[in-house]
Design an enzyme around this catalytic site. Structure first.
Site, PDB file in Angstrom:
ATOM      1  CG  HIS A 135      -0.254  -0.172   2.521  1.00  9.16           C
ATOM      2  ND1 HIS A 135       0.148  -1.397   2.983  1.00  9.16           N
ATOM      3  CD2 HIS A 135       0.127   0.721   3.449  1.00  9.16           C
ATOM      4  CE1 HIS A 135       0.740  -1.253   4.156  1.00  9.16           C
ATOM      5  NE2 HIS A 135       0.754   0.034   4.468  1.00  9.16           N
ATOM      6  CB  CYS A 192       7.074  21.429  14.094  1.00 10.21           C
ATOM      7  SG  CYS A 192       5.825  22.238  13.063  1.00 10.21           S
ATOM      8  CB  CYS A 195       8.111  26.042  12.458  1.00  8.54           C
ATOM      9  SG  CYS A 195       7.890  25.245  14.056  1.00  8.54           S
ATOM     10  CG  HIS A 209       3.889  23.430  17.419  1.00  9.34           C
ATOM     11  ND1 HIS A 209       4.148  24.767  17.600  1.00  9.34           N
ATOM     12  CD2 HIS A 209       4.459  23.096  16.236  1.00  9.34           C
ATOM     13  CE1 HIS A 209       4.850  25.226  16.574  1.00  9.34           C
ATOM     14  NE2 HIS A 209       5.059  24.229  15.726  1.00  9.34           N
ATOM     15  CD  GLU A 213       3.495  25.559  12.672  1.00  7.88           C
ATOM     16  OE1 GLU A 213       2.904  26.460  12.039  1.00  7.88           O
ATOM     17  OE2 GLU A 213       4.730  25.558  12.821  1.00  7.88           O
TER      18      GLU A 213
HETATM   19  P1  5GP Z   1       1.418   1.007   7.409  1.00  4.88           P
HETATM   20  O1  5GP Z   1       2.035   1.414   8.690  1.00  4.88           O
HETATM   21  O2  5GP Z   1       1.263  -0.485   7.282  1.00  4.88           O
HETATM   22  O3  5GP Z   1       2.139   1.618   6.238  1.00  4.88           O
HETATM   23  O4  5GP Z   1      -0.018   1.666   7.382  1.00  4.88           O
HETATM   24  C1  5GP Z   1      -1.208   0.915   7.294  1.00  4.88           C
HETATM   25  C2  5GP Z   1      -2.363   1.895   7.238  1.00  4.88           C
HETATM   26  O5  5GP Z   1      -3.571   1.166   7.062  1.00  4.88           O
HETATM   27  C3  5GP Z   1      -2.546   2.719   8.507  1.00  4.88           C
HETATM   28  O6  5GP Z   1      -2.476   4.099   8.176  1.00  4.88           O
HETATM   29  C4  5GP Z   1      -3.910   2.302   9.054  1.00  4.88           C
HETATM   30  O7  5GP Z   1      -4.616   3.395   9.595  1.00  4.88           O
HETATM   31  C5  5GP Z   1      -4.599   1.740   7.834  1.00  4.88           C
HETATM   32  N1  5GP Z   1      -5.554   0.663   8.094  1.00  4.88           N
HETATM   33  C6  5GP Z   1      -5.398  -0.359   8.954  1.00  4.88           C
HETATM   34  N2  5GP Z   1      -6.446  -1.215   8.862  1.00  4.88           N
HETATM   35  C7  5GP Z   1      -7.285  -0.704   7.928  1.00  4.88           C
HETATM   36  C8  5GP Z   1      -8.528  -1.144   7.380  1.00  4.88           C
HETATM   37  O8  5GP Z   1      -9.088  -2.192   7.730  1.00  4.88           O
HETATM   38  N3  5GP Z   1      -9.103  -0.363   6.434  1.00  4.88           N
HETATM   39  C9  5GP Z   1      -8.530   0.796   6.007  1.00  4.88           C
HETATM   40  N4  5GP Z   1      -9.175   1.495   5.066  1.00  4.88           N
HETATM   41  N5  5GP Z   1      -7.347   1.234   6.484  1.00  4.88           N
HETATM   42  C10 5GP Z   1      -6.726   0.487   7.435  1.00  4.88           C
HETATM   43 ZN    ZN Z   2       5.867  24.364  13.914  1.00  5.26          ZN
END
Ligand code: 5GP
Ligand code: ZN
Length: 220
Positions: A135, A192, A195, A209, A213
């Site tokens: 992903h 941050c 900044c 913060h 921002e």
């Molecule tokens: P990673 O750390 O593996 O790159 O990020 C996985 C992402 O998948 C995270 O941002 C998390 O919020 C998202 N996520 C986890 N489970 C699900 C799910 O069942 N459905 C969706 N749409 N997102 C998910």
């Molecule tokens: Zn800042």
């Protein structure tokens, strides 16, 4: 297995609501992150069965595949930018100046540009993804979200733990491959994104913060 939660979107995109799956085609499914860590946070899921189980470092060694993904990402980024514009565009002083010029008695030949939201969208992967299936994060840079609850959430997007898609393919000796380097990134002091101010390990101070921002950034 909770870490396989993205597979259902890849296999059966049409069984999800339009709020969950934004678009899909033979190559990818574009979904909303269920726990968004910024104002706009999408995930692009490649569908190729030979690639979807691979670590990004491995999957993006295939340059044809990488090029195909870059094309798909480019459309998704435009969509993310227009969504961001819809959500926060009315706060922008640059946009207001453009509207005022358009609506004035004698509009200038060349209107002020208005804000370009494409530059506020970042594209990349985590060095050690927690979800199994390949992903790509497409995320606005603000990190303003009530789902941002842990140190790791912030640092995984704001240190070299977040690897821009543009960095691929990684060279064999790229330090971004180094597991120890990457685990240390997650433990770094908060810094941050806007900044550069640091907050040690004070997460609440960082969150306060980030709120300030966000207000300033919206008005750009
Ligand atoms: P990673 O750390 O593996 O790159 O990020 C996985 C992402 O998948 C995270 O941002 C998390 O919020 C998202 N996520 C986890 N489970 C699900 C799910 O069942 N459905 C969706 N749409 N997102 C998910
Ligand atoms: Zn800042």
């Amino acid at each position: 297995d909770i870490r396989s939660g993205l597979l259902a979107y890849i296999l059966q995109p049409t069984t999800f609501s339009s709020g969950q799956v934004i678009t899909h085609n033979d190559h990818i499914v574009l979904i909303r992150d269920a726990f968004p860590k910024a104002t706009v946070h999408l995930l692009l899921l490649p569908r190729d069965p030979d690639k979807r189980d691979l670590h990004p470092h491995e999957a993006f060694e295939d340059l044809d595949f990488l090029m195909m993904i870059r094309t798909q990402v480019s459309d998704a980024v435009k969509l993310a930018a227009s969504e961001l514009s819809r959500l926060i565009g009315s706060f922008s002083i640059a946009n207001q100046a453009r509207i005022e010029a358009m609506e004035s008695e004698e509009p200038p030949d060349v209107l002020p540009a208005g804000r370009d939201y494409l530059k506020d969208i970042r594209v990349g992967v985590h060095a050690h993804p927690s979800m199994h299936h390949l992903h790509i994060h497409i995320i606005s840079r603000d990190m303003h979200s009530d789902r941002l609850k842990h140190r790791k959430h912030y640092n995984s997007f704001n240190t070299e733990f977040f690897i821009p898609l543009d960095d691929y393919p990684l060279s064999p000796d790229d330090r971004k491959r180094d597991v120890r380097f990457q685990n240390n990134n997650l433990k770094e002091d908060f810094k941050c994104w806007r900044c550069g101010k640091t907050f040690g390990n004070k997460f609440q101070k960082l969150k306060e913060h980030l709120d300030e921002e966000f207000d300033a950034w919206k008005r750009e």
